[in-house]
Design an enzyme around this catalytic site. Sequence first.
Site, PDB file in Angstrom:
ATOM      1  N   PHE A 145       0.860  -1.187   0.000  1.00 40.72           N
ATOM      2  CA  PHE A 145       0.000   0.000   0.000  1.00 40.72           C
ATOM      3  C   PHE A 145       0.896   1.235   0.000  1.00 40.72           C
ATOM      4  CE2 PHE A 145      -2.305   3.516   1.907  1.00 40.72           C
ATOM      5  CZ  PHE A 145      -3.479   3.494   1.168  1.00 40.72           C
ATOM      6  N   ASP A 230       9.179   2.680   1.502  1.00 41.29           N
ATOM      7  CA  ASP A 230       8.012   3.404   2.000  1.00 41.29           C
ATOM      8  C   ASP A 230       7.938   3.151   3.503  1.00 41.29           C
ATOM      9  OD1 ASP A 230       5.507   4.136   2.910  1.00 41.29           O
ATOM     10  OD2 ASP A 230       4.457   3.463   1.112  1.00 41.29           O
ATOM     11  N   LYS A 259       2.800  10.237   8.413  1.00 40.23           N
ATOM     12  CA  LYS A 259       2.088   9.786   9.610  1.00 40.23           C
ATOM     13  C   LYS A 259       2.624  10.393  10.902  1.00 40.23           C
ATOM     14  CE  LYS A 259      -0.208   5.621   7.907  1.00 40.23           C
ATOM     15  NZ  LYS A 259      -1.570   6.083   8.133  1.00 40.23           N
TER      16      LYS A 259
END
Length: 407
Positions: A145, A230, A259
């Site tokens: 993702f 990532d 995040k």
Amino acid sequence: MSGTEENKTEQPTIALADRFMFPTYARFPICLVRGEGCRVWDEAGKSYLDFVGGIAVCALGHSSPLVTRILEEQSRKLVHVSNLYYTQPQAELARLLVEHSFADRCFFCNSGAEANEAAIKLARRWAHEKYGPERYHIVSMANSFHGRTMATLSATGQAKIQKGYDPLLQGFKFVPFNDLEALSQAVDGTVCAVILEPIQGEGGVVVPSPGYLEGVRRLCDERGTLLIYDEVQVGMGRTGRLFAHEHFGVAPDIMSLAKALANGLPMGAMLAREALTPAFGPGSHATTFGGTPLVSAVARAVLTSILEDGWLDHCREAGGYFRSRLEALRDRYGFVKEVRGIGLIVGMELDVPGGPIVKACMDEGFLINCTQDRILRFVPPLIVKKEEIDQLVEALDRILGSVASPG
């Protein structure tokens, strides 16, 4: 009308949102109004221990006194200026990130998707200048993702994320995670980069096999291909080291962050080696809100706290304790297949759907998450205490017991 629908219509905020907002989220019928540490409260006054943490965002917890103080101080000085000008918080944050990573340069943006977008663009532009226009493919992993912009969902290895958005951005191919042979076959002369999460989060908290990342790095070096990590979900201390790849001793060429970077304020970053710097000159890439003085000041304080206040050690200890307690549940309940993860990203794979367990936990005052239908995912704030872990595990024990003995 179901009980859940009745609850929603009784709460005016939920009714208001449902009437006027796109239904792009399958929200739970609670409206959260405040938080402190690892605990949040809804508008009815019910409290919840939060093991979601904004999905690995609120590393220092809700309403962190440090974040509040920095927000107040910086908002009195300067909130936003264009990236046409320099600001001290942004420059100091870049220095901190470089000094504590493999990288030499930073680009600041607003989100993880935007950080991955920057990584994809940098890799393609670097390869275009070094090898020519034919070398633009990026190899990504099945079950990965990377975001929901057109480029990042095109790079995401999950059909459900891509459904209905054809034609996707061309130039991505997919191989199974943890399969070096498949990767070797995919990385040919048209590939500019390999992108992967050092630990797959949305894919179900999948940890790489021993030697896998070393093999990926070796393959990329042999083929002249860039390696992109990532670390949007697993970076910023989540695993007990500042970046997840440090557990495996294998550095990338490019890395994306977001995040937890600013503990809840919208911020992303793309870090890269010096050799790639010429590919991103003036006018090649930009963003309006990336690295504003306000979010940079907060991110600088959050990063400093993670590095200097013992949170990495605490994360390793708390994460080990958490997994040991979940493994005891696994030994007790046959439908719990596996407990896995590093630090405070923990997955519990089940042989039964996880949705009802998430709902039952919420009813008992605990927020947890389920991914891939049957994998409970726990990503609490890094400041979570052992007694808070104990409270969740005791609730899970009761709930799993009811699953084992329905009725």
